[in-house]
Design an enzyme around this catalytic site. Structure first.
Site, PDB file in Angstrom:
ATOM      1  N   LEU A 179       0.810  -1.213   0.000  1.00  0.00           N
ATOM      2  CA  LEU A 179       0.000   0.000   0.000  1.00  0.00           C
ATOM      3  C   LEU A 179       0.847   1.268   0.000  1.00  0.00           C
ATOM      4  O   LEU A 179       0.404   2.305  -0.487  1.00  0.00           O
ATOM      5  CB  LEU A 179      -0.930   0.009   1.217  1.00  0.00           C
ATOM      6  CG  LEU A 179      -1.996  -1.089   1.267  1.00  0.00           C
ATOM      7  CD1 LEU A 179      -2.760  -1.019   2.590  1.00  0.00           C
ATOM      8  CD2 LEU A 179      -2.956  -0.952   0.097  1.00  0.00           C
ATOM      9  N   SER A 237       4.870   3.254   1.638  1.00  0.00           N
ATOM     10  CA  SER A 237       6.063   3.244   2.471  1.00  0.00           C
ATOM     11  C   SER A 237       6.193   4.561   3.201  1.00  0.00           C
ATOM     12  O   SER A 237       5.821   5.616   2.674  1.00  0.00           O
ATOM     13  CB  SER A 237       7.326   3.019   1.631  1.00  0.00           C
ATOM     14  OG  SER A 237       7.324   1.747   1.032  1.00  0.00           O
ATOM     15  N   GLY A 238       6.721   4.494   4.404  1.00  0.00           N
ATOM     16  CA  GLY A 238       7.051   5.685   5.177  1.00  0.00           C
ATOM     17  C   GLY A 238       8.525   5.677   5.496  1.00  0.00           C
ATOM     18  O   GLY A 238       9.279   4.836   5.000  1.00  0.00           O
ATOM     19  N   GLY A 239       8.950   6.604   6.312  1.00  0.00           N
ATOM     20  CA  GLY A 239      10.355   6.687   6.646  1.00  0.00           C
ATOM     21  C   GLY A 239      10.857   5.511   7.465  1.00  0.00           C
ATOM     22  O   GLY A 239      12.031   5.164   7.412  1.00  0.00           O
ATOM     23  N   MET A 240       9.956   4.889   8.218  1.00  0.00           N
ATOM     24  CA  MET A 240      10.368   3.831   9.134  1.00  0.00           C
ATOM     25  C   MET A 240       9.765   2.465   8.819  1.00  0.00           C
ATOM     26  O   MET A 240      10.263   1.457   9.293  1.00  0.00           O
ATOM     27  CB  MET A 240       9.980   4.209  10.575  1.00  0.00           C
ATOM     28  CG  MET A 240      10.643   5.473  11.081  1.00  0.00           C
ATOM     29  SD  MET A 240      12.430   5.279  11.230  1.00  0.00           S
ATOM     30  CE  MET A 240      12.882   6.899  11.882  1.00  0.00           C
ATOM     31  N   ALA A 241       8.676   2.423   8.046  1.00  0.00           N
ATOM     32  CA  ALA A 241       7.973   1.162   7.842  1.00  0.00           C
ATOM     33  C   ALA A 241       7.320   1.113   6.471  1.00  0.00           C
ATOM     34  O   ALA A 241       7.036   2.141   5.855  1.00  0.00           O
ATOM     35  CB  ALA A 241       6.921   0.965   8.936  1.00  0.00           C
ATOM     36  N   VAL A 278       3.943  -0.605   4.372  1.00  0.00           N
ATOM     37  CA  VAL A 278       2.570  -0.971   4.719  1.00  0.00           C
ATOM     38  C   VAL A 278       1.998  -1.860   3.615  1.00  0.00           C
ATOM     39  O   VAL A 278       2.106  -1.537   2.427  1.00  0.00           O
ATOM     40  CB  VAL A 278       1.690   0.282   4.907  1.00  0.00           C
ATOM     41  CG1 VAL A 278       0.269  -0.112   5.294  1.00  0.00           C
ATOM     42  CG2 VAL A 278       2.289   1.191   5.971  1.00  0.00           C
ATOM     43  N   LYS A 324       1.866  -3.290   9.063  1.00  0.00           N
ATOM     44  CA  LYS A 324       2.896  -2.249   9.070  1.00  0.00           C
ATOM     45  C   LYS A 324       4.210  -2.917   9.465  1.00  0.00           C
ATOM     46  O   LYS A 324       4.344  -3.431  10.579  1.00  0.00           O
ATOM     47  CB  LYS A 324       2.518  -1.156  10.068  1.00  0.00           C
ATOM     48  CG  LYS A 324       3.472   0.027  10.109  1.00  0.00           C
ATOM     49  CD  LYS A 324       2.941   1.080  11.072  1.00  0.00           C
ATOM     50  CE  LYS A 324       3.855   2.301  11.134  1.00  0.00           C
ATOM     51  NZ  LYS A 324       3.314   3.339  12.053  1.00  0.00           N
ATOM     52  N   ASP A 347       0.623  13.797  15.191  1.00  0.00           N
ATOM     53  CA  ASP A 347       0.788  13.708  13.747  1.00  0.00           C
ATOM     54  C   ASP A 347      -0.563  13.693  13.032  1.00  0.00           C
ATOM     55  O   ASP A 347      -0.745  12.999  12.034  1.00  0.00           O
ATOM     56  CB  ASP A 347       1.592  12.453  13.386  1.00  0.00           C
ATOM     57  CG  ASP A 347       2.191  12.526  11.979  1.00  0.00           C
ATOM     58  OD1 ASP A 347       2.342  13.656  11.456  1.00  0.00           O
ATOM     59  OD2 ASP A 347       2.505  11.464  11.417  1.00  0.00           O
TER      60      ASP A 347
END
Length: 283
Positions: free
Chosen positions: A15, A17-21, A23, A41, A146
């Protein structure tokens, strides 16, 4: 994410991507052909061996597992697959509020009452998070930190859910973010959050104000060419009057935005429950 033979999770698709994980949309299997769509996640490989990050990730899971409200994302549990921690969460079949209002704006100004109605529900969920207590009954002092248009998902049946408590702060939190690291999205952050001082639930109220402003105006309350310029405007206030973008808004909405976006947090609304009441009156 590579599937593990011992896992009940079957990956459907990635789905984002973020800075740490990363999805993923997954199917959660069970006995007798049981199957449920969930979101996984997954800690990114470069962070999987970082003990500090692993501790923060588990803290997110513990905090999120305490949350039980129809307008907050539900967390089902934590697994370890291939040496990577996996947070298993509710899947919301819908769109982010940011995407939803962008699509709605193609047909003209986004209806004030519709936005207020959705955010009133989010505020109810936020009030439940702020009121969360520990096992001993003492307040946890949870702050999301956030809140944004992209961290609110709206299901196909119109139910908004606040997601991503990954950088939430609790007064009794056992793991702290590393010194000097500012957490959150700059455009949504309260002045005290930018200033690095201790924050409380009023920082989330400020972010809800920015969310309301951006949803209605389709613009940032503190526009700037650089992060430094945005930072400076945020610290001194006030925002660009939303009437410049939406002269049709009700006086009640204008007054609410003024109070939510106060630089002085003592001048803001008292609680997320108060915010929900105001938004419901507008809706």
């Amino acid at each position: 994410m590579q599937e593990s033979p011992g896992s009940r999770l079957e990956v459907v698709r990635k789905l984002g991507s973020g800075g740490m994980a990363d999805v993923y949309l997954c199917r959660l299997g069970g006995a007798g052909g049981f199957s449920k769509r969930v979101v996984a996640k997954v800690v990114r490989p470069e962070h999987a061996r970082d003990p500090h990050f692993a501790a923060m990730f588990m803290e997110e899971a513990r905090l999120s597992a305490r949350l039980s409200h129809p307008n907050l994302i539900q967390v089902f549990g934590v697994e370890e697959i291939g040496g990577r921690l996996v947070l298993v969460m509710e899947y919301v079949d819908g769109l982010s509020l940011g995407r939803l209002v962008a699509l709605a704006r193609q047909d003209g100004p986004v209806p004030e009452k519709h936005v207020a109605g959705l955010l009133a529900d989010v505020a109810r969920g936020l009030a439940a998070a702020h009121a969360l207590t520990g096992d001993d009954g003492s307040p946890l002092g949870l702050v999301h930190r956030d809140i944004s248009l992209d961290n609110i998902l709206v299901s196909r049946d119109g139910v908004p859910k606040l997601i991503d408590f990954g950088i939430a702060r609790a007064a009794g939190r056992s793991v702290r973010t590393r010194t000097g690291v500012v957490k959150g999205k700059l455009q949504y952050m309260a002045p005290e959050q930018l200033d690095g001082v201790a924050i409380d639930h009023r920082a989330d109220l400020y972010a809800m104000g920015v969310t309301l402003y951006k949803a209605l105006a389709g613009a940032n309350p503190f526009p700037g060419e650089t992060e430094r310029e945005v930072w400076r405007k945020r610290m001194i206030g006030p925002p660009v009057p939303i009437a410049e973008h939406r002269p049709d808004l009700s006086p009640r909405t204008l007054r609410l935005l003024e109070r939510l976006l106060e630089v002085d947090r003592d001048a803001r609304l008292g609680s997320a429950a108060d915010l929900a009441d105001e938004l419901e009156a507008i809706a």
